[in-house]
Design a protein around this motif. Structure first.
Motif, PDB file in Angstrom:
ATOM      1  N   UNK A  71       4.503  -7.256   2.807  1.00  0.00           N
ATOM      2  CA  UNK A  71       4.149  -7.640   4.179  1.00  0.00           C
ATOM      3  C   UNK A  71       2.680  -7.349   4.481  1.00  0.00           C
ATOM      4  N   UNK A  72       2.179  -6.202   4.013  1.00  0.00           N
ATOM      5  CA  UNK A  72       0.776  -5.861   4.282  1.00  0.00           C
ATOM      6  C   UNK A  72      -0.165  -6.846   3.592  1.00  0.00           C
ATOM      7  N   UNK A  73       0.162  -7.232   2.372  1.00  0.00           N
ATOM      8  CA  UNK A  73      -0.702  -8.175   1.644  1.00  0.00           C
ATOM      9  C   UNK A  73      -0.717  -9.529   2.358  1.00  0.00           C
ATOM     10  N   UNK A  74       0.447  -9.973   2.801  1.00  0.00           N
ATOM     11  CA  UNK A  74       0.505 -11.236   3.554  1.00  0.00           C
ATOM     12  C   UNK A  74      -0.257 -11.108   4.866  1.00  0.00           C
ATOM     13  N   UNK A  75      -0.072  -9.984   5.554  1.00  0.00           N
ATOM     14  CA  UNK A  75      -0.750  -9.769   6.831  1.00  0.00           C
ATOM     15  C   UNK A  75      -2.272  -9.779   6.636  1.00  0.00           C
ATOM     16  N   UNK A  76      -2.735  -9.123   5.592  1.00  0.00           N
ATOM     17  CA  UNK A  76      -4.171  -9.032   5.324  1.00  0.00           C
ATOM     18  C   UNK A  76      -4.759 -10.389   4.911  1.00  0.00           C
ATOM     19  N   UNK A  77      -4.135 -11.024   3.961  1.00  0.00           N
ATOM     20  CA  UNK A  77      -4.746 -12.223   3.381  1.00  0.00           C
ATOM     21  C   UNK A  77      -4.421 -13.512   4.126  1.00  0.00           C
ATOM     22  N   UNK A  78      -3.293 -13.566   4.804  1.00  0.00           N
ATOM     23  CA  UNK A  78      -2.945 -14.806   5.503  1.00  0.00           C
ATOM     24  C   UNK A  78      -3.141 -14.704   7.009  1.00  0.00           C
ATOM     25  N   UNK A  79      -3.138 -13.482   7.553  1.00  0.00           N
ATOM     26  CA  UNK A  79      -3.191 -13.344   9.019  1.00  0.00           C
ATOM     27  C   UNK A  79      -4.421 -12.588   9.505  1.00  0.00           C
ATOM     28  N   UNK A  80      -5.271 -12.169   8.573  1.00  0.00           N
ATOM     29  CA  UNK A  80      -6.538 -11.561   8.976  1.00  0.00           C
ATOM     30  C   UNK A  80      -6.474 -10.094   9.369  1.00  0.00           C
ATOM     31  N   UNK A  81      -5.379  -9.427   9.068  1.00  0.00           N
ATOM     32  CA  UNK A  81      -5.262  -8.001   9.399  1.00  0.00           C
ATOM     33  C   UNK A  81      -6.254  -7.184   8.561  1.00  0.00           C
ATOM     34  N   UNK A  82      -6.928  -6.219   9.211  1.00  0.00           N
ATOM     35  CA  UNK A  82      -7.952  -5.429   8.520  1.00  0.00           C
ATOM     36  C   UNK A  82      -7.712  -3.919   8.572  1.00  0.00           C
ATOM     37  N   UNK A  83      -6.875  -3.472   9.504  1.00  0.00           N
ATOM     38  CA  UNK A  83      -6.655  -2.028   9.667  1.00  0.00           C
ATOM     39  C   UNK A  83      -5.169  -1.703   9.598  1.00  0.00           C
ATOM     40  N   UNK A  84      -4.860  -0.574   8.948  1.00  0.00           N
ATOM     41  CA  UNK A  84      -3.458  -0.143   8.856  1.00  0.00           C
ATOM     42  C   UNK A  84      -3.322   1.251   9.458  1.00  0.00           C
ATOM     43  N   UNK A  85      -2.326   1.425  10.291  1.00  0.00           N
ATOM     44  CA  UNK A  85      -1.938   2.747  10.789  1.00  0.00           C
ATOM     45  C   UNK A  85      -0.536   3.045  10.284  1.00  0.00           C
ATOM     46  N   UNK A  86      -0.346   4.239   9.753  1.00  0.00           N
ATOM     47  CA  UNK A  86       0.974   4.683   9.326  1.00  0.00           C
ATOM     48  C   UNK A  86       1.429   5.758  10.310  1.00  0.00           C
ATOM     49  N   UNK A  87       2.586   5.556  10.912  1.00  0.00           N
ATOM     50  CA  UNK A  87       3.053   6.464  11.967  1.00  0.00           C
ATOM     51  C   UNK A  87       4.406   7.079  11.581  1.00  0.00           C
ATOM     52  N   UNK A  88       4.336   8.314  11.081  1.00  0.00           N
ATOM     53  CA  UNK A  88       5.546   9.105  10.837  1.00  0.00           C
ATOM     54  C   UNK A  88       5.794   9.943  12.090  1.00  0.00           C
ATOM     55  N   UNK A  89       6.770  10.829  12.060  1.00  0.00           N
ATOM     56  CA  UNK A  89       7.044  11.587  13.291  1.00  0.00           C
ATOM     57  C   UNK A  89       7.771  12.884  13.006  1.00  0.00           C
ATOM     58  N   UNK A  90       7.663  13.793  13.940  1.00  0.00           N
ATOM     59  CA  UNK A  90       8.384  15.061  13.836  1.00  0.00           C
ATOM     60  C   UNK A  90       9.890  14.785  13.929  1.00  0.00           C
ATOM     61  N   UNK A  91      10.660  15.637  13.331  1.00  0.00           N
ATOM     62  CA  UNK A  91      12.110  15.495  13.411  1.00  0.00           C
ATOM     63  C   UNK A  91      12.649  14.293  12.675  1.00  0.00           C
ATOM     64  N   UNK A  92      11.902  13.807  11.669  1.00  0.00           N
ATOM     65  CA  UNK A  92      12.334  12.603  10.953  1.00  0.00           C
ATOM     66  C   UNK A  92      13.599  12.895  10.143  1.00  0.00           C
ATOM     67  N   UNK A  93      14.549  11.984  10.215  1.00  0.00           N
ATOM     68  CA  UNK A  93      15.799  12.142   9.483  1.00  0.00           C
ATOM     69  C   UNK A  93      15.601  12.196   7.978  1.00  0.00           C
ATOM     70  N   UNK A  94      14.459  11.665   7.506  1.00  0.00           N
ATOM     71  CA  UNK A  94      14.201  11.640   6.060  1.00  0.00           C
ATOM     72  C   UNK A  94      13.944  13.036   5.508  1.00  0.00           C
ATOM     73  N   UNK A  95      13.729  13.999   6.420  1.00  0.00           N
ATOM     74  CA  UNK A  95      13.539  15.385   5.997  1.00  0.00           C
ATOM     75  C   UNK A  95      14.871  16.118   5.864  1.00  0.00           C
ATOM     76  N   UNK A  96      15.955  15.457   6.258  1.00  0.00           N
ATOM     77  CA  UNK A  96      17.212  16.182   6.461  1.00  0.00           C
ATOM     78  C   UNK A  96      18.214  16.048   5.322  1.00  0.00           C
ATOM     79  N   UNK A  97      17.846  15.330   4.262  1.00  0.00           N
ATOM     80  CA  UNK A  97      18.799  15.182   3.157  1.00  0.00           C
ATOM     81  C   UNK A  97      18.030  15.032   1.852  1.00  0.00           C
ATOM     82  N   UNK A  98      18.778  15.053   0.748  1.00  0.00           N
ATOM     83  CA  UNK A  98      18.191  14.818  -0.569  1.00  0.00           C
ATOM     84  C   UNK A  98      18.835  13.566  -1.165  1.00  0.00           C
ATOM     85  N   UNK A  99      18.018  12.763  -1.787  1.00  0.00           N
ATOM     86  CA  UNK A  99      18.497  11.494  -2.327  1.00  0.00           C
ATOM     87  C   UNK A  99      19.769  11.639  -3.163  1.00  0.00           C
ATOM     88  N   UNK A 100      19.717  12.539  -4.132  1.00  0.00           N
ATOM     89  CA  UNK A 100      20.833  12.624  -5.084  1.00  0.00           C
ATOM     90  C   UNK A 100      22.122  13.068  -4.393  1.00  0.00           C
TER      91      UNK A 100
END
Ligand code: ZN
Length: 186
Positions: A71-100
């Motif tokens: 999606x980022x490559x399409x956004x950059x090359x086809x839609x003119x997107x130039x800046x990316x912000x990554x927004x994680x957050x406190x209390x994220x559920x991804x911190x609460x378990x282990x994959x295996x």
């Protein structure tokens, strides 16, 4: 009525006063935001974005996956997107378990082994994860024309963003308080 039925009713009302017919496909602010899917984050609202301003991508953990790169490559090359912000957050559920452990639990529960998803992407350190995601975007040869790739942690208890700086994961930069920010604008 299911939640889906409720949304369809809401959409009928929305369409009565629809006014975005003339928006461009390209994001007006040349911005893409990758945020966690957490229901507490209203991406447009917390960043002061309006419809048409940005390509907003979301998944569990704000992780730069194969599909996010696509999606980022399409956004950059086809839609003119130039800046990316990554927004994680406190209390994220991804911190609460282990994959295996989760995979084993789902396998036990359903009796089925699956090939996809290969990984859930759980992580143990929020700052490190954000830095990893920044690096994945920056290091992609088809995204090296981006002018900015920055990562942030949104505090679900205060509504504030703080930037995760690359030099030192332990020391992150707190954005100035609102009154200071407003003074600088005026
Ligand atoms: Zn999350």
């Amino acid at each position: 009525m299911s939640a889906t039925d409720d949304t369809l009713r809401a959409n009928q009302i929305y369409s009565l006063t629809f006014s975005h017919k003339h928006l461009s496909r390209s994001p007006e602010r040349k911005l893409a935001v990758l945020a966690c899917m957490d229901a507490r984050i209203d991406v447009e609202l917390i960043l002061g974005l309006r419809v048409g301003d940005a390509n907003v991508l979301r998944n569990a953990g704000a992780l730069v996956t194969e599909d996010i790169l696509r999606s980022l490559i399409l956004s950059h090359h086809l839609l003119g997107m130039e800046e990316v912000m990554i927004v994680a957050h406190t209390g994220c559920g991804m911190l609460s378990f282990k994959d295996e452990e989760l995979k084993a639990r789902l396998h036990d529960m359903t009796g089925a082994a699956v090939v996809s998803p290969q990984s859930f992407g759980a992580f143990a350190n929020l700052e490190e994860s954000v830095l990893d995601q920044i690096q994945k975007v920056r290091s992609h040869p088809w995204l090296n024309g981006l002018t900015s790739v920055r990562g942030f942690i949104y505090d679900v208890e205060t509504g504030r963003l703080r930037e995760v700086m690359e030099q030192s994961p332990a020391l992150s930069y707190d954005l100035p308080p609102l009154d200071t920010a407003l003074e600088e604008i005026s």
